[in-house]
Design a protein around this motif. Structure first.
Motif, mmCIF file in Angstrom:
data_model
loop_
_atom_site.group_PDB
_atom_site.id
_atom_site.type_symbol
_atom_site.label_atom_id
_atom_site.label_comp_id
_atom_site.label_asym_id
_atom_site.label_seq_id
_atom_site.Cartn_x
_atom_site.Cartn_y
_atom_site.Cartn_z
ATOM 1 N N LEU A 107 4.640 -0.817 -5.329
ATOM 2 C CA LEU A 107 4.228 -2.135 -4.838
ATOM 3 C C LEU A 107 2.712 -2.238 -4.741
ATOM 4 O O LEU A 107 2.117 -3.256 -5.087
ATOM 5 N N TRP A 108 2.070 -1.193 -4.244
ATOM 6 C CA TRP A 108 0.618 -1.186 -4.069
ATOM 7 C C TRP A 108 -0.076 -1.293 -5.424
ATOM 8 O O TRP A 108 -1.096 -1.941 -5.557
ATOM 9 N N MET A 111 0.881 -4.950 -6.891
ATOM 10 C CA MET A 111 0.376 -6.074 -6.097
ATOM 11 C C MET A 111 -0.655 -5.586 -5.087
ATOM 12 O O MET A 111 -0.392 -5.551 -3.889
ATOM 13 N N ASN A 121 0.676 -11.500 -1.293
ATOM 14 C CA ASN A 121 1.802 -10.624 -1.579
ATOM 15 C C ASN A 121 1.992 -9.539 -0.512
ATOM 16 O O ASN A 121 2.788 -8.650 -0.684
ATOM 17 N N TRP A 123 3.451 -9.598 2.230
ATOM 18 C CA TRP A 123 4.758 -9.606 2.903
ATOM 19 C C TRP A 123 5.696 -8.560 2.320
ATOM 20 O O TRP A 123 6.585 -8.074 3.011
ATOM 21 N N TRP A 124 5.506 -8.162 1.057
ATOM 22 C CA TRP A 124 6.332 -7.098 0.482
ATOM 23 C C TRP A 124 6.085 -5.781 1.212
ATOM 24 O O TRP A 124 7.020 -5.025 1.469
ATOM 25 N N ILE A 125 4.836 -5.535 1.532
ATOM 26 C CA ILE A 125 4.483 -4.300 2.233
ATOM 27 C C ILE A 125 5.087 -4.315 3.637
ATOM 28 O O ILE A 125 5.617 -3.307 4.110
ATOM 29 N N ALA A 127 7.754 -6.016 4.578
ATOM 30 C CA ALA A 127 9.211 -5.874 4.419
ATOM 31 C C ALA A 127 9.577 -4.411 4.170
ATOM 32 O O ALA A 127 10.564 -3.911 4.729
ATOM 33 N N LEU A 128 8.783 -3.716 3.365
ATOM 34 C CA LEU A 128 9.058 -2.300 3.109
ATOM 35 C C LEU A 128 8.875 -1.475 4.380
ATOM 36 O O LEU A 128 9.662 -0.558 4.638
ATOM 37 N N TRP A 131 11.884 -1.909 6.430
ATOM 38 C CA TRP A 131 12.967 -1.123 5.829
ATOM 39 C C TRP A 131 12.795 0.357 6.161
ATOM 40 O O TRP A 131 13.772 1.036 6.502
#
Length: 175
Positions: A107-108, A111, A121, A123-125, A127-128, A131
């Motif tokens: 991801l890094w 994005m 972007n 929010w992906w981090i 969310a991860l 998780w």
């Protein structure tokens, strides 16, 4: 076969009790943790920084994180009177954290979040990270025979300890 069980850990299909007993599996999971954690070096290396220096610092950070994981897990197992579960718990933690760090590195790399620019972007981090907390919380919950909420709190405690501890030691050693 081990990779499949690692994947099953992060999708809540298996728990630490399903990991192979004994220290050989823990050793392989530890190596997996170090190697997958090193991938973050390639995703986040500063411009102009030598690869050798970045890998050395990344290795230091990963080893320190692995030691913190082991100490934190051991402390909780002793408090809950389950020290015999250490090998399987560490196998599960190293396996899951290693797999999730590969996802973070990907991801890094795909994005990147640039300081000073609006992170559309990011929010992906986040969310991860959520998780991660849930996966590690589930592993602790099952190993310590606790509720899901307590497992998540113990997990969050680990991430705070590891974050502060690794950053502090990294700054102390490398400036």
């Amino acid at each position: 076969m081990a990779w499949l069980s690692y994947l099953q850990l992060v999708i809540f299909r298996v728990g630490p009790e399903d990991m192979p007993a004994g220290w050989q599996a823990t050793t392989w999971a530890f190596i997996w943790f170090l190697l997958s954690g090193s991938m973050m070096v390639f995703a986040d290396r500063a411009t102009g920084e030598s690869l050798q220096a970045a890998l050395g610092q990344g290795f230091f950070d990963n080893v320190l994180n692995a030691i913190l994981v082991a100490g934190y897990a051991w402390g909780w197992l002793v408090m809950r009177k389950h020290p015999e579960r250490l090998a399987q718990l560490l196998t599960a933690l190293y396996a899951a954290l290693g797999l999730l760090s590969l996802v973070l590195a990907l991801l890094w790399w795909l994005m990147p979040i640039t300081p000073g620019k609006a992170a559309t972007n990011g929010w992906w981090i986040i969310a991860l990270f959520v998780w991660d907390v849930l996966v590690v919380g589930q592993i602790f919950r099952r190993a310590l025979d606790l509720s899901a909420a307590l497992g998540a709190l113990i997990s969050l405690g680990y991430f705070i300890l590891a974050g502060v501890g690794v950053v502090w030691a990294h700054t102390l050693v490398f400036g």
